[in-house]
Design a protein around this motif. Structure first.
Motif, mmCIF file in Angstrom:
data_model
loop_
_atom_site.group_PDB
_atom_site.id
_atom_site.type_symbol
_atom_site.label_atom_id
_atom_site.label_comp_id
_atom_site.label_asym_id
_atom_site.label_seq_id
_atom_site.Cartn_x
_atom_site.Cartn_y
_atom_site.Cartn_z
ATOM 1 N N UNK A 135 11.219 -18.227 20.718
ATOM 2 C CA UNK A 135 10.080 -17.062 21.240
ATOM 3 C C UNK A 135 9.757 -16.439 19.598
ATOM 4 N N UNK A 136 10.460 -16.130 18.739
ATOM 5 C CA UNK A 136 10.343 -15.678 17.547
ATOM 6 C C UNK A 136 9.305 -16.491 16.504
ATOM 7 N N UNK A 137 9.755 -17.894 16.491
ATOM 8 C CA UNK A 137 9.365 -19.011 15.927
ATOM 9 C C UNK A 137 7.838 -19.245 16.372
ATOM 10 N N UNK A 175 4.321 -18.965 14.502
ATOM 11 C CA UNK A 175 3.540 -19.935 14.287
ATOM 12 C C UNK A 175 2.032 -19.461 14.763
ATOM 13 N N UNK A 176 1.976 -18.770 15.835
ATOM 14 C CA UNK A 176 0.622 -18.303 16.322
ATOM 15 C C UNK A 176 -0.045 -17.307 15.282
ATOM 16 N N UNK A 208 9.951 -24.139 16.590
ATOM 17 C CA UNK A 208 10.287 -23.654 17.755
ATOM 18 C C UNK A 208 10.326 -24.703 18.784
ATOM 19 N N UNK A 209 9.706 -25.823 18.352
ATOM 20 C CA UNK A 209 9.897 -26.884 19.467
ATOM 21 C C UNK A 209 11.242 -27.507 19.510
ATOM 22 N N UNK A 218 2.375 -24.672 11.525
ATOM 23 C CA UNK A 218 2.786 -26.036 11.732
ATOM 24 C C UNK A 218 4.260 -26.109 11.807
ATOM 25 N N UNK A 219 4.865 -25.764 10.452
ATOM 26 C CA UNK A 219 6.427 -25.652 10.442
ATOM 27 C C UNK A 219 7.132 -24.687 11.295
#
Length: 946
Positions: free
Chosen positions: A435-437, A441-442, A460-461, A454-455
């Protein structure tokens, strides 16, 4: 006796007991039971109960019992605490500590303080808990027991770390660090748990895991299963905080596997709540909810404890994840109040973050921002990095929402998230959450920093894929399957318990039915007796077959109502002398039972120190007392006493209560019958006196005529004699006058002689009848002559009534019997005829006949031509007190007395027949020789004739 011993010492104790003679090493057994209290609580309680029973049963162990009693009591307190029976546990622990104090046992007092502190902690009484721990530490110092001192200090330090981490570290860390290398496992476990708690609060999860792991091993080695479960659960929490949920599940499962067999609510509930929190973070919300609900139900007896507050916090977090934001906010507000005191500052901080999230989702941005900012400041001040990360994430979400509304936040969402990631980097072994990542990213994308966006998205993925990898999925599936299996097992166990309970209930009903049937038969037998001694002997014979009645006693109320007197007191088959107890005696349970008019179940001290224990009697441990009551009247008390502890349960009460009811009824009947016999005897005496009075009156009336005539003739003769004498003196006496005087004198003399002869005969008859009636002596008499004498005494009453009687009894019928009672029977028959048969009639006739019957017997028939007896009264005339003239001269006893004289004294028969044409006839069948030893049953109820 140490607070905890390692496994090898416990094994040595068990080997010693196996080699020792049975019952010879009570103290060693108690030490073993004390060390098994967490290793095997059920066996520890069994050993303790066995020791207590043996001590109580053997008077020679009195001194040893006094020394071991406090430890037995403290062991009981520990077992109660583990089973969450907190009020009882606290009372036992306090009592044990007081007894240790009396004996001057400081180490025992330390252990008492330790148990009290653990109970108070579960009750949420943190100030009292810390005060008791501090008292125990001082006592341990005075006793020179450094291990006990360290165990209590480590416990107090761990509790303090929940509120003031820095203060706890500054106060204890240096001392514990210096001592830790040389500590035995019992103290090392507590010290490592302290350091692990401090590290966890400081977000040093790697350090916390290390210390908790060492504490876990030391606790297992020293029999501190509760601390071992706590350590394993805390390791799982630490891995959860590091987002290593796979390893967290492994440790939480281990903790739950240790906790479930114990059945301890605190341990099982804590493990279930930790498992639920881990599953919540893995988004297995349904399974998490099931576990958290089970945890809250398990922890229900410990609502004031920290474990319950933690479970509630996890439940609120779950409501937030499910989108039930108002419900979550309500929970957080409630928990905020619970944790605002000294219960735990760390929980306060965690709840602030949850509260801010709920307010954010409810659209209350300003309130959410204030709460989140406050949480961040508190986390920074306390040095809690993981809480800073969570607070920054909430603030970032609030800033993003404000920006979307066109409002400019003080700090952008990106700044908050970057700072959160920076703080997370300081946490050793920490893995940023998906969630933090994702949020980062957003935020990068919105700021136009696409490469960084993107990183962050890639990380996160990858994190999500790792969490949802096949291994994690398999572990979760296995966990879910295990949970379903445990639920199925629990349900099967529940059904088994219900079946067993139903079987026990059916057996109890059958047993109760048999008991009630037996009690009914006993009740009929008891209440059939009409004297108290027979009631007591019957009761005593049956009570031993039904109950533990080594001592059995019945007290009855004195006539003055001021005291009780034991009328039947048996102990181990021996009759004890009577005892009198004042009703106001404060030490007598029998007197108390009467005063309070209620049943008492009494458990006496095993050492005989109870003031109600009667000196010189059996040592009693269990006793039942019940008032003997009929309506609102208390007749007395019945008591059962046993030398065994807890000898009487509800089933025994049922039996005892029924026996008391039967006994009260039987005693009341016996008392009423005794009073009836006394009244009957008095009435019989009065009837005899009345009959004798009637006899005297009749004789006086009969004597009046002959004596009066004689007196008249004597006075006339005297007057004529004076006239003749005067004539002779005057020389005027004529021959004709003298001859007339001589003729009159001869006639008068004959009349006087005849009258006096009649009077003399009446007096002789009266003397014989009166003597017979007053002495009831047995002699041989002629039936005709005796009957004539008896009738002669009644002739006055008969003539006065205007009736007549005739006798047709041949001479020569001689009887060896009791003429007095026979006269009473005949008198009663005549009086009955005068009172009833000839009412409203004149010139009535009575006839008494006698004739030989079968060999050795004579038949007398007394008949009258009166009004007769109605059919409805015919079969009742011999019953005591039955009369149709009550209050009009009839007592209802005459014919009943006659019946009993004929039956019991003469051994004969008496019946009544309705005479043809009116009137009635009494038929007496009498033996010529009465029985040698007549039965004394003159007041027995007669048989009825139909």
């Amino acid at each position: 006796m140490r607070l905890f011993e390692p496994d090898d010492e416990v094994a040595r104790l068990q080997a010693m007991l196996e080699q020792a003679p049975k019952g010879a090493a009570l103290r060693t057994e108690l030490i073993l039971a004390w060390q098994l209290r967490e290793r095997d609580t059920a066996r520890a309680r069994q050993l303790a109960d066995d020791i207590a029973h043996r001590l109580a049963a053997a008077p020679e162990h009195a001194a040893e019992r006094a020394g071991l009693q406090p430890r037995l009591r403290l062991l009981q307190a520990e077992c109660l605490r583990l089973q969450a029976e907190l009020p009882a546990a606290l009372l036992e622990a306090q009592a044990a500590t007081s007894e240790f104090n009396t004996q001057g046992d400081r180490c025992g007092m330390v252990d008492g303080c330790w148990v009290q502190a653990l109970v108070l902690a579960n009750q949420g009484q943190t100030q009292a808990r810390d005060a008791v721990l501090e008292q125990g530490i001082v006592l341990a110092q005075a006793a020179g027991d450094e291990e006990r001192q360290l165990i209590l200090e480590a416990t107090l330090g761990r509790y303090q770390s929940f509120r003031e981490l820095r203060a706890a570290e500054q106060h204890w860390s240096e001392r514990f660090t210096a001592l830790l290398p040389g500590l035995r496992a019992p103290a090392a476990a507590g010290v490592h748990l302290f350091f692990g708690s401090c590290a966890y609060r400081a977000s040093d999860y790697a350090g916390a895991i290390q210390h908790f792991n060492r504490g876990f091993e030391a606790a297992l080695k020293s029999g501190q299963l509760h601390n071992a479960i706590t350590a394993a659960g805390n390791i799982g929490n630490a891995f959860t905080s590091l987002n290593d949920h796979d390893t967290a599940l492994e440790w939480v499962q281990r903790a739950l596997e240790l906790a479930r067999p114990t059945g301890w609510p605190a341990s099982v509930g804590a493990c279930l709540s930790q498992m639920g929190e881990t599953l919540r973070r893995l988004q297995r919300l349904d399974l998490a909810e099931a576990l958290l609900e089970e945890a809250l139900q398990t922890l229900k007896p410990l609502e004031a404890s920290r474990n319950y507050a933690v479970a509630l916090k996890y439940r609120a977090d779950l409501a937030l994840d499910r989108g039930a934001y108002q419900q979550a906010l309500d929970c957080y507000l409630m928990l905020e109040q619970r944790s605002s005191g000294p219960q735990g500052g760390d929980l306060q901080l965690e709840m602030q973050c949850g509260k801010a999230k709920a307010l954010l989702q409810l659209g209350q941005l300003e309130a959410a921002g204030r709460v989140a900012q406050e949480a961040l400041q508190q986390a920074v001040k306390a040095g809690l990095d993981d809480q800073q990360v969570e607070a920054r994430q909430v603030l970032a979400a609030i800033s993003g929402q404000l920006a979307r509304q066109g409002r400019q936040p003080e700090t952008s969402a990106l700044e908050h998230l970057e700072q959160a990631l920076q703080v997370a980097g300081r946490i050793a072994g920490y893995q940023a959450s998906a969630d933090l990542l994702s949020d980062l990213g957003q935020a990068y994308a919105q700021a136009g920093r696409h490469a960084e966006a993107y990183a962050a998205s890639e990380q996160s993925v990858a994190t999500r894929e790792r969490l949802h990898s096949q291994v994690a999925h398999q572990r979760l599936m296995a966990l879910q399957l295990r949970h379903m299996t445990e639920n199925a097992r629990a349900e099967a166990a529940h059904h088994k318990q219900m079946a067993e309970a139903e079987a026990k209930r059916a057996a109890l009903l059958q047993r109760t039915s048999v008991t009630l049937e037996r009690l009914g038969a006993i009740g009929q037998e008891i209440t059939a007796h009409l004297d108290a001694e027979s009631v007591f002997l019957t009761l005593h014979r049956h009570v031993h077959a039904l109950l533990d009645a080594a001592g059995f006693c019945v007290y009855l109320m004195d006539a003055d109502g001021l005291a009780l007197t034991s009328v039947f007191d048996m102990e181990n088959g021996q009759r004890l002398p009577s005892e009198r107890v004042a009703l106001n005696d404060p030490h007598s349970n029998s007197a108390r039972c009467v005063r309070e008019r209620r049943e008492l179940s009494v458990h006496l001290a095993a050492d005989g120190s109870d003031p109600s224990q009667v000196p010189g009697t059996m040592r009693t441990l269990s006793a039942l007392f019940a008032p003997l009551m009929v309506g609102e009247r208390v007749l007395g008390v019945m008591t059962l006493q046993s030398p065994h502890a807890n000898a009487y349960a509800e089933h025994e009460w049922l039996i005892f209560r029924s026996l008391c009811a039967y006994t009260a009824i039987a005693l009341d009947n016996a008392s009423a019958y005794r009073h009836l016999k006394d009244a009957q005897a008095q009435l019989v005496a009065q009837e005899k006196l009345a009959a004798l009075g009637a006899l005297v009156a009749g004789v006086a009336h009969e004597l009046n005529t002959p004596i009066g005539n004689s007196l008249l003739m004597a006075s006339t003769l005297q007057q004529r004699s004076e006239e003749i004498t005067q004539a002779a003196q005057d020389n005027s006496l004529r021959r004709s006058a003298l001859m007339s005087y001589l003729a009159d004198a001869s006639s008068a003399s004959q009349l006087i002689a005849r009258g006096l002869s009649t009077a003399a005969a009446l007096v002789a008859s009266f003397k014989q009848v009166a003597a017979d009636r007053t002495t009831e002596q047995r002699r041989v008499f002629d039936l005709a002559h005796t009957s004539q004498d008896i009738v002669a005494t009644m002739m006055g009453a008969i003539r006065k009534s205007g009736h007549a009687i005739a006798l047709e009894i041949p001479e020569g019928i001689r009887m060896d019997a009791y003429p007095g009672p026979f006269g009473q029977v005949l008198t009663n028959l005549i009086n009955n005829a005068l009172l009833h048969a000839f009412e409203g009639r004149s010139r009535g006739r009575m006839l008494l006949t006698a004739a030989p019957a079968r060999p050795g017997w004579v038949e007398l028939r007394f008949s009258d031509n009166g009004r007769g007896i109605s059919a409805e009264h015919l079969h009742r005339i011999f019953e005591p007190f039955f009369t149709t003239k009550l209050g009009q001269g009839g007592s209802g006893l005459g014919l009943s007395i006659s019946y009993n004289i004929v039956k019991s004294l003469f051994g004969g028969e008496i019946q009544v027949e309705a005479a043809p044409g009116g009137g009635c006839c009494f038929v007496l069948q009498l033996p010529l020789s009465a029985p040698e030893q007549p039965l004394d049953a003159r007041l027995a109820a007669p048989e009825r004739f139909s």
